[in-house]
Motif scaffolding. Structure first.
Motif, PDB file in Angstrom:
ATOM      1  N   SER A 100       0.812  -0.951   0.173  1.00  0.00           N
ATOM      2  CA  SER A 100       0.064   0.035   0.073  1.00  0.00           C
ATOM      3  C   SER A 100       0.796   1.231   0.008  1.00  0.00           C
ATOM      4  O   SER A 100       0.459   2.348  -0.684  1.00  0.00           O
ATOM      5  CB  SER A 100      -0.922   0.024   1.258  1.00  0.00           C
ATOM      6  OG  SER A 100      -1.808  -1.179   1.032  1.00  0.00           O
TER       7      SER A 100
ATOM      8  N   LYS B 160     -14.997  -5.809  -0.958  1.00  0.00           N
ATOM      9  CA  LYS B 160     -14.911  -5.798   0.477  1.00  0.00           C
ATOM     10  C   LYS B 160     -14.318  -6.941   0.956  1.00  0.00           C
ATOM     11  O   LYS B 160     -13.068  -6.643   1.633  1.00  0.00           O
ATOM     12  CB  LYS B 160     -16.182  -5.183   1.148  1.00  0.00           C
ATOM     13  CG  LYS B 160     -16.597  -3.614   1.125  1.00  0.00           C
ATOM     14  CD  LYS B 160     -17.504  -3.483   1.996  1.00  0.00           C
ATOM     15  CE  LYS B 160     -18.050  -2.022   2.043  1.00  0.00           C
ATOM     16  NZ  LYS B 160     -19.065  -1.729   2.939  1.00  0.00           N
TER      17      LYS B 160
ATOM     18  N   GLY C 287     -16.514  -0.495  -1.947  1.00  0.00           N
ATOM     19  CA  GLY C 287     -15.204  -0.568  -1.918  1.00  0.00           C
ATOM     20  C   GLY C 287     -14.813   0.553  -0.887  1.00  0.00           C
ATOM     21  O   GLY C 287     -14.698   0.531   0.210  1.00  0.00           O
TER      22      GLY C 287
ATOM     23  N   TRP D 159     -10.595  -7.626  -0.524  1.00  0.00           N
ATOM     24  CA  TRP D 159      -9.590  -6.797  -0.129  1.00  0.00           C
ATOM     25  C   TRP D 159      -9.298  -7.198   1.240  1.00  0.00           C
ATOM     26  O   TRP D 159      -8.203  -6.782   1.722  1.00  0.00           O
ATOM     27  CB  TRP D 159     -10.118  -5.155  -0.196  1.00  0.00           C
ATOM     28  CG  TRP D 159      -8.793  -4.324   0.055  1.00  0.00           C
ATOM     29  CD1 TRP D 159      -8.549  -3.540   0.947  1.00  0.00           C
ATOM     30  CD2 TRP D 159      -7.910  -4.158  -1.078  1.00  0.00           C
ATOM     31  NE1 TRP D 159      -7.368  -3.154   0.849  1.00  0.00           N
ATOM     32  CE2 TRP D 159      -6.984  -3.395  -0.790  1.00  0.00           C
ATOM     33  CE3 TRP D 159      -7.816  -4.616  -2.433  1.00  0.00           C
ATOM     34  CZ2 TRP D 159      -5.847  -2.947  -1.225  1.00  0.00           C
ATOM     35  CZ3 TRP D 159      -6.655  -4.553  -3.118  1.00  0.00           C
ATOM     36  CH2 TRP D 159      -5.491  -3.449  -2.406  1.00  0.00           C
TER      37      TRP D 159
ATOM     38  N   LEU E 181      -8.628  -1.359  -6.123  1.00  0.00           N
ATOM     39  CA  LEU E 181      -9.647  -2.514  -5.726  1.00  0.00           C
ATOM     40  C   LEU E 181     -10.208  -3.111  -6.967  1.00  0.00           C
ATOM     41  O   LEU E 181     -10.346  -4.546  -6.862  1.00  0.00           O
ATOM     42  CB  LEU E 181     -10.603  -1.659  -4.799  1.00  0.00           C
ATOM     43  CG  LEU E 181     -10.468  -1.036  -3.525  1.00  0.00           C
ATOM     44  CD1 LEU E 181     -11.703  -0.664  -2.796  1.00  0.00           C
ATOM     45  CD2 LEU E 181      -9.499  -2.138  -2.842  1.00  0.00           C
TER      46      LEU E 181
ATOM     47  N   TRP F  25      -6.971  -9.944   1.015  1.00  0.00           N
ATOM     48  CA  TRP F  25      -5.651  -9.136   0.581  1.00  0.00           C
ATOM     49  C   TRP F  25      -4.888  -8.580   1.620  1.00  0.00           C
ATOM     50  O   TRP F  25      -3.820  -8.940   1.774  1.00  0.00           O
ATOM     51  CB  TRP F  25      -5.848  -8.236  -0.556  1.00  0.00           C
ATOM     52  CG  TRP F  25      -4.663  -7.432  -0.929  1.00  0.00           C
ATOM     53  CD1 TRP F  25      -3.999  -6.589  -0.417  1.00  0.00           C
ATOM     54  CD2 TRP F  25      -3.714  -8.085  -2.199  1.00  0.00           C
ATOM     55  NE1 TRP F  25      -3.010  -6.141  -1.039  1.00  0.00           N
ATOM     56  CE2 TRP F  25      -2.752  -7.277  -2.234  1.00  0.00           C
ATOM     57  CE3 TRP F  25      -3.882  -9.101  -3.096  1.00  0.00           C
ATOM     58  CZ2 TRP F  25      -1.814  -7.261  -3.215  1.00  0.00           C
ATOM     59  CZ3 TRP F  25      -3.042  -9.197  -3.953  1.00  0.00           C
ATOM     60  CH2 TRP F  25      -1.863  -8.316  -3.971  1.00  0.00           C
TER      61      TRP F  25
END
Length: 460
Positions: free
Chosen positions: A5, A434, A336, A437, A364, A440
């Motif tokens: 990120s 959602k 998202g 992620w 996303l 992830w």
């Protein structure tokens, strides 16, 4: 997606000029934290009190323009786009609704009939590379408000200048994108829905040699005969067929549609009340066979030369990708990053946050797209995960020994979703952004834990 990120935030916004390097550093930090936990409010980020105060100072700082943040993100997208020979610029508009009282007086009306609704309008261009089947990012996005006192102004559109109408957004978006791309604009092909079927827009694109596919909204008069376009093309000889999958959406069931393809060169006349030359284009049509009600029919106008059935099929395949920008808006708004749940106190504060989240939403969408493309689903997941990451995911999710080669992207999709808590209770086989992620994020946590353990082991 191999980027962390922070690496993603640094690449996207680290080069922005906000007149103070501390502001740029704060932007990267905030974007990184929001990207780790999309949909989470700033108040719930894993921040110390001083970091939280710094984040809010950034959001409330009127010396920072949302357009500067956006321009940095656009430039990053343009750099990524240089690696590709063909780019589909998928365009659409959407309305962002906000119900909290603090910004009601600053925002305008939307499309809903209830007069109390307040909204921002957004027009986005999402770049997609069809040859590599990859989402590249945002190349353009503009936010604006409608004057709350201008309801009903649509009835006066015939007497208003083209540049003063909201429909000018299509040409303005192309102008902005062309300025960013420069000579590289020749490899960009705009893909737009029926709202872009405007004589002025088609003329602008043609005069400036910009490539496009636009779905026709109206049967215009053409110079090839004395009748209108749809009447003329209804007599064209079919040039073969095509099968496409129509996904379930709303109350519509998914189905496989058998299409009949036609194509022809056409010259669109200027409307009766407007002056201008005829526009030479190519028409590509497809109509669903064996269905009387709710059948799929596309009338497409394109700048691309169509000389055979293969060319026509290619144009249809480009238009099939237009739904991606709709999915992008859904990911951005509700599924998202949840921009419509923001509760900023002013429009400027709101736009700064909205802009940051707009670029996170494209990240996303990359995960969501795995399931939507069969070719991509069969590829090795090593293009998305590091060798260590997919092995850790395998050990976490599978009760058998590691395979000799990395599994495919379909396996990655299912196991990321399961790690994120997906149960597939609706039996659709599709997980929400959602959930993906969250999977992830948990995998990155596992990877970080593993790296930390190895580091401690080497120090002992």
């Amino acid at each position: 997606m191999k980027q962390t990120s922070f690496e993603w935030a640094q690449a996207s916004f680290g080069h922005v000029n906000l007149n103070d390097p501390r502001r740029t550093k704060r932007l990267v930090s905030l974007a990184s934290s929001l990207a780790k936990q999309p949909g989470v409010s700033v108040a719930k980020l894993n921040y110390s009190p001083s970091e939280m105060e710094g984040a809010y100072r950034f959001i409330r700082n009127d010396s920072i323009q949302a357009t500067d943040i956006a321009d940095a993100g656009f430039q990053t997208t343009i750099q990524k786009a240089k690696e590709h020979d063909l780019l589909l610029a998928l365009e659409d508009s959407t309305t962002l609704y906000f119900s909290h009282v603090s910004v009601e007086e600053e925002l305008g009306h939307g499309n809903r009939k209830r007069s109390k609704d307040r909204a921002l309008i957004a027009h986005s261009i999402l770049l997609f590379a069809p040859n590599s089947q990859s989402v590249i990012g945002l190349a353009e996005q503009r936010l604006w408000t409608r004057n709350i006192n201008s309801r009903g102004q649509k009835a006066q559109r015939a007497v208003r200048a083209y540049e003063d109408k909201e429909s000018y957004k299509w040409e303005l978006a192309s102008r902005n994108m062309a300025e960013r791309f420069g000579s590289e604009m020749s490899k960009v092909l705009s893909v737009c829905d029926r709202e872009a079927d405007l004589y002025e827009y088609l003329s602008y694109k043609s005069v400036h040699n910009q490539r496009f596919v636009v779905r026709s909204m109206q049967s215009r008069y053409i110079e090839e005969c004395s009748e209108k376009l749809y009447d003329y093309v209804s007599r064209l000889k079919p040039a073969g067929g095509k099968r496409i999958h129509i996904p379930q959406r709303g109350g519509r069931k998914s189905r496989v549609a058998e299409l009949e393809i036609t194509y022809a060169p056409v010259t669109v006349r200027a409307p009766a009340k407007k002056t201008g030359e005829g526009i030479s284009l190519y028409y590509v049509g497809c109509t669903e066979r064996g269905r009387e009600e709710d059948k799929l029919t596309w009338h497409l106008l394109t700048s691309e030369t169509i000389t055979n059935a293969a060319d026509a099929h290619r144009i249809i395949s480009y238009y099939e990708r237009r739904w991606l920008v709709e999915d992008y808006h859904k990911t951005w708004k509700t599924e998202g990053t949840n921009v419509e749940s923001l509760r900023m106190q002013t429009q400027n504060n709101l736009e700064r946050m909205i802009t940051i989240l707009a670029f996170i939403a494209t990240r996303l969408l990359e995960l969501r797209f795995i399931k939507e493309n069969k070719e991509l689903a069969r590829r090795s997941c090593e293009g998305t995960l590091s060798n260590r990451a997919w092995k850790l995911l395998w050990l976490k999710q599978e009760s058998r020994e590691l395979p000799a080669t990395a599994p495919d992207m379909d396996w990655l999709y299912k196991n990321l979703a399961t790690l994120g808590g997906w149960k597939d209770t609706k039996r659709t086989g599709r997980a929400s952004v959602k959930v993906l992620w969250e999977g992830w994020f948990r995998l990155q946590t596992i990877l970080e834990g593993y790296e930390l353990a190895k580091s401690l082991e080497s120090d002992l």
